[in-house]
Design an enzyme around this catalytic site. Structure first.
Site, PDB file in Angstrom:
ATOM      1  N   LYS A 129      20.795  51.050  44.068  1.00 24.55           N
ATOM      2  CA  LYS A 129      22.029  50.228  43.888  1.00 24.55           C
ATOM      3  C   LYS A 129      21.533  49.898  42.438  1.00 24.55           C
ATOM      4  CE  LYS A 129      26.040  48.432  45.078  1.00 24.55           C
ATOM      5  NZ  LYS A 129      26.803  48.941  46.158  1.00 24.55           N
ATOM      6  N   ASP A 169      31.462  50.405  42.282  1.00 24.50           N
ATOM      7  CA  ASP A 169      31.399  49.260  43.216  1.00 24.50           C
ATOM      8  C   ASP A 169      32.285  48.266  42.304  1.00 24.50           C
ATOM      9  OD1 ASP A 169      29.756  47.970  45.311  1.00 24.50           O
ATOM     10  OD2 ASP A 169      29.548  46.271  43.965  1.00 24.50           O
TER      11      ASP A 169
HETATM   12  P1  NDP Z   1      36.911  46.029  42.616  1.00 24.51           P
HETATM   13  O1  NDP Z   1      36.258  45.649  41.508  1.00 24.51           O
HETATM   14  O2  NDP Z   1      37.883  47.129  42.926  1.00 24.51           O
HETATM   15  O3  NDP Z   1      37.688  44.833  43.136  1.00 24.51           O
HETATM   16  C1  NDP Z   1      36.964  43.569  43.662  1.00 24.51           C
HETATM   17  C2  NDP Z   1      37.808  42.698  44.238  1.00 24.51           C
HETATM   18  O4  NDP Z   1      37.237  41.455  44.597  1.00 24.51           O
HETATM   19  C3  NDP Z   1      38.987  42.031  42.982  1.00 24.51           C
HETATM   20  O5  NDP Z   1      40.277  41.650  43.462  1.00 24.51           O
HETATM   21  C4  NDP Z   1      38.079  40.801  42.314  1.00 24.51           C
HETATM   22  O6  NDP Z   1      38.867  39.878  41.886  1.00 24.51           O
HETATM   23  C5  NDP Z   1      37.309  40.359  43.576  1.00 24.51           C
HETATM   24  N1  NDP Z   1      36.473  39.627  43.261  1.00 24.51           N
HETATM   25  C6  NDP Z   1      35.093  40.328  42.934  1.00 24.51           C
HETATM   26  N2  NDP Z   1      34.083  39.357  42.705  1.00 24.51           N
HETATM   27  C7  NDP Z   1      34.606  38.043  42.981  1.00 24.51           C
HETATM   28  C8  NDP Z   1      34.161  36.847  43.400  1.00 24.51           C
HETATM   29  N3  NDP Z   1      32.814  36.568  42.870  1.00 24.51           N
HETATM   30  N4  NDP Z   1      34.893  35.967  43.766  1.00 24.51           N
HETATM   31  C9  NDP Z   1      36.022  36.282  44.202  1.00 24.51           C
HETATM   32  N5  NDP Z   1      36.740  37.359  44.278  1.00 24.51           N
HETATM   33  C10 NDP Z   1      36.031  38.464  43.694  1.00 24.51           C
HETATM   34  O7  NDP Z   1      35.694  46.099  43.714  1.00 24.51           O
HETATM   35  P2  NDP Z   1      35.727  47.109  45.307  1.00 24.51           P
HETATM   36  O8  NDP Z   1      36.994  47.039  45.768  1.00 24.51           O
HETATM   37  O9  NDP Z   1      35.026  48.327  44.910  1.00 24.51           O
HETATM   38  O10 NDP Z   1      34.571  46.218  45.978  1.00 24.51           O
HETATM   39  C11 NDP Z   1      35.057  45.444  46.549  1.00 24.51           C
HETATM   40  C12 NDP Z   1      33.884  44.871  47.725  1.00 24.51           C
HETATM   41  O11 NDP Z   1      33.602  46.087  48.541  1.00 24.51           O
HETATM   42  C13 NDP Z   1      32.312  44.691  47.107  1.00 24.51           C
HETATM   43  O12 NDP Z   1      31.804  43.682  47.864  1.00 24.51           O
HETATM   44  C14 NDP Z   1      31.828  46.162  46.973  1.00 24.51           C
HETATM   45  O13 NDP Z   1      30.407  45.979  47.163  1.00 24.51           O
HETATM   46  C15 NDP Z   1      32.158  46.629  48.368  1.00 24.51           C
HETATM   47  N6  NDP Z   1      32.323  47.918  48.631  1.00 24.51           N
HETATM   48  C16 NDP Z   1      32.908  48.921  47.578  1.00 24.51           C
HETATM   49  C17 NDP Z   1      32.752  50.315  47.887  1.00 24.51           C
HETATM   50  C18 NDP Z   1      33.580  51.300  47.024  1.00 24.51           C
HETATM   51  O14 NDP Z   1      33.566  52.247  47.395  1.00 24.51           O
HETATM   52  N7  NDP Z   1      34.208  50.684  45.858  1.00 24.51           N
HETATM   53  C19 NDP Z   1      32.157  50.802  49.042  1.00 24.51           C
HETATM   54  C20 NDP Z   1      31.567  49.645  49.998  1.00 24.51           C
HETATM   55  C21 NDP Z   1      31.730  48.394  49.644  1.00 24.51           C
HETATM   56  P3  NDP Z   1      38.715  39.835  40.227  1.00 24.51           P
HETATM   57  O15 NDP Z   1      39.705  40.823  39.835  1.00 24.51           O
HETATM   58  O16 NDP Z   1      39.426  38.477  39.871  1.00 24.51           O
HETATM   59  O17 NDP Z   1      37.298  39.982  39.967  1.00 24.51           O
HETATM   60  O1  2IT Z   2      28.687  49.644  48.721  1.00 23.50           O
HETATM   61  C1  2IT Z   2      28.701  51.012  48.725  1.00 23.50           C
HETATM   62  O2  2IT Z   2      28.582  51.362  49.517  1.00 23.50           O
HETATM   63  C2  2IT Z   2      29.332  51.431  47.572  1.00 23.50           C
HETATM   64  N1  2IT Z   2      29.622  50.627  46.468  1.00 23.50           N
HETATM   65  C3  2IT Z   2      29.684  52.986  47.282  1.00 23.50           C
HETATM   66  C4  2IT Z   2      28.397  53.553  46.970  1.00 23.50           C
HETATM   67  C5  2IT Z   2      28.515  55.079  46.783  1.00 23.50           C
HETATM   68  O3  2IT Z   2      27.529  55.773  46.398  1.00 23.50           O
HETATM   69  O4  2IT Z   2      29.703  55.746  46.904  1.00 23.50           O
END
Ligand code: NDP
Ligand code: 2IT
Length: 448
Positions: A129, A169
């Site tokens: 990561k 992420d």
């Molecule tokens: P984005 O940046 O697209 O969206 C994040 C969302 O979560 C936004 O709505 C954001 O609000 C909110 N958020 C982020 N930080 C905080 C915080 N500290 N408190 C409250 N709200 C928060 O990210 P993703 O959708 O990609 O990721 C969301 C989650 O999913 C994370 O935990 C990530 O690690 C996990 N994840 C992502 C994957 C991927 O492929 N993208 C794969 C697997 C897991 P704001 O806009 O106000 O910051």
């Molecule tokens: O938490 C996760 O699994 C991710 N943010 C996606 C990682 C990836 O390599 O696609």
């Protein structure tokens, strides 16, 4: 869960001492060690091979300066991280988080969980990561580009298509991946699959954007089916409104549920008519606006400041898709009191240990992040395969593979939980099933 195995108790003490000031990392390791106790009791060969001591220590941690020039010509300095946690079963693989809260403890917890998650996908990927305390919010495209180029200038020395393959992420989407990929290509003069989540015009995979949210619903659907339930007609609360939340909402709706809430870090919207996702996509993916703008065009919807209140909305199924520790013990109690019977995690480690205890002691169906959100990285693995064979597969083909992987992940969790006498505890099942493959590989490769 209190540990009884003295070897594991001492191991956990060492982890706590060695990683002081990193509560998220300690939280993630504690959960895994606790659920692995029955495995370790049965497998002295893993203890003898030092698998446990090695699996809690990253293979390599890189911390670097990221200088860039803002639109006023002023030099800004951020801190960059890449934690290459474990390469026993494949090249390091995991996303890059850009958020002001990022420090080494966050990247280590995410890298540690990624090791088990990637193992569950059945694809050959190790765990890693990265990230930075850079905040893309409020920055111009030019500023984001200069940051990403500077970040990659250093990171490029440590990654590669067969070494370490970053992705998106929080705060890292298609725009950021594009700028990072462009800089890598320029520096190395090579066009390889060094990042995933790329744009479709330069090697990205169809369905990668949708994959984490869709995969979450595929996993959850399997868990529901196995327990005689379904999404049909259910009320769902989704937190966040980013990549994972948007496509979880899309698929849950397709499967017959009504999603009534979404949030961002400022507050949450409640729409009793069901979320209008086209509006959310426009606001979030195109205009990069705040979720509160939604109520301006939806008179039946309300907006409330603060994120935590979203868990007071009555629902059947909660899908936390924002960030770590967003559901604490108190919120979990409220969810249960309001009749919620299923929590499945799109975000990484969104539930505190107290919240998880509340789910398990009240018999909720609980889909743990490492399994439930593995569809994103699984599809990244499929993007790597397509890049290697210099072909691209159709949306339907990738989506079908993703679906098959999520079905097999649920089965692996269910089977492992049963085998170790914890039927229905998919958290234990995910940790055990993910661990066994990595542990066998580490043992086979000797003390490295
Ligand atoms: P984005 O940046 O697209 O969206 C994040 C969302 O979560 C936004 O709505 C954001 O609000 C909110 N958020 C982020 N930080 C905080 C915080 N500290 N408190 C409250 N709200 C928060 O990210 P993703 O959708 O990609 O990721 C969301 C989650 O999913 C994370 O935990 C990530 O690690 C996990 N994840 C992502 C994957 C991927 O492929 N993208 C794969 C697997 C897991 P704001 O806009 O106000 O910051
Ligand atoms: O938490 C996760 O699994 C991710 N943010 C996606 C990682 C990836 O390599 O696609």
């Amino acid at each position: 869960m209190a540990l009884k195995n003295t070897y594991l108790i001492e191991l956990l003490e060492t982890v706590k001492k060695r990683n002081q000031g990193e509560p998220e990392f300690i939280q993630a390791v504690t959960e895994v060690i606790e659920t692995l106790e029955p495995v370790i009791d049965k497998r002295p060969d893993f203890v003898e091979a030092g698998v446990m001591e090695r699996i809690v220590e990253p293979e390599r941690q890189i911390i670097f300066r990221v200088p860039w020039v803002d639109d006023n010509g002023k030099v800004q300095v951020n801190r960059g991280f890449r934690v290459q946690f474990n390469s026993a079963i494949g090249p390091y693989k995991g996303g890059i988080r850009l958020h002001p809260s990022v420090y080494i403890g966050i990247i280590k917890f995410l890298g540690f969980e990624q090791v088990f998650k990637n193992s569950l996908t059945t694809l050959p990927m190790g765990g890693g990561k990265g990230g930075s305390d850079f905040d893309p919010k409020g920055k111009s495209d030019g500023e984001v580009m200069r940051f990403c180029q500077s970040f990659m200038t250093e990171l490029s020395k440590h990654i590669g298509a067969d070494t370490d393959v970053p992705a998106g992420d929080i705060g890292t989407g298609a725009r950021e991946v594009g700028y990072m990929f462009g800089q890598y290509k320029r520096l190395r003069n090579e066009f390889t699959g060094v990042l995933t989540g790329k744009g479709l015009t330069y090697g990205g995979s169809l369905a990668r954007k949708e994959a984490t949210g869709y995969g979450l619903c595929y996993f959850t659907n399997e868990m529901l089916k196995a327990n005689g339930k379904s999404f049909e007609g259910k009320t769902v609360v989704v937190s966040g409104s980013g990549n994972v939340a948007i496509y979880a909402t899309e698929k849950a709706t397709e499967l017959g549920a009504k999603v009534v809430a979404l949030s961002d870090s400022n507050g949450y919207i409640y729409d009793p008519d069901g979320i209008d996702l086209a509006c959310v996509k426009q606001l979030k993916e195109v205009e990069r606006k705040r979720i509160k703008e939604y109520v301006a065009t939806h008179p039946n919807a309300t907006y409330t400041e603060g994120c935590k209140g979203i868990w007071t909305i009555k629902c059947d199924i909660a899908l936390p898709c924002a960030t770590q520790n967003e559901i604490d013990g108190e919120s979990a109690e409220i969810l249960v009191k309001n009749g919620c019977w299923c929590v499945s995690e799109g975000a990484n480690m969104p539930s505190t240990p107290e919240a998880i205890n509340t789910y398990l002691s009240n018999g909720l169906l609980y889909g743990p992040a490492k399994a439930a959100n593995a569809g994103g990285v699984a599809t990244s693995g499929l993007e790597m395969s397509q890049n290697s064979e210099r072909l691209s597969w159709s949306f339907e083909e990738v989506d079908a593979k993703l679906h098959g992987i999520m079905v097999s992940i649920f089965k692996a969790c269910d089977d492992a939980a049963r085998e170790y006498g914890m039927e229905g505890n998919y958290m234990a099942g995910a940790n055990i099933a993910g661990f066994l493959k990595v542990a066998e590989a580490m043992k086979a490769q000797g003390c490295v």
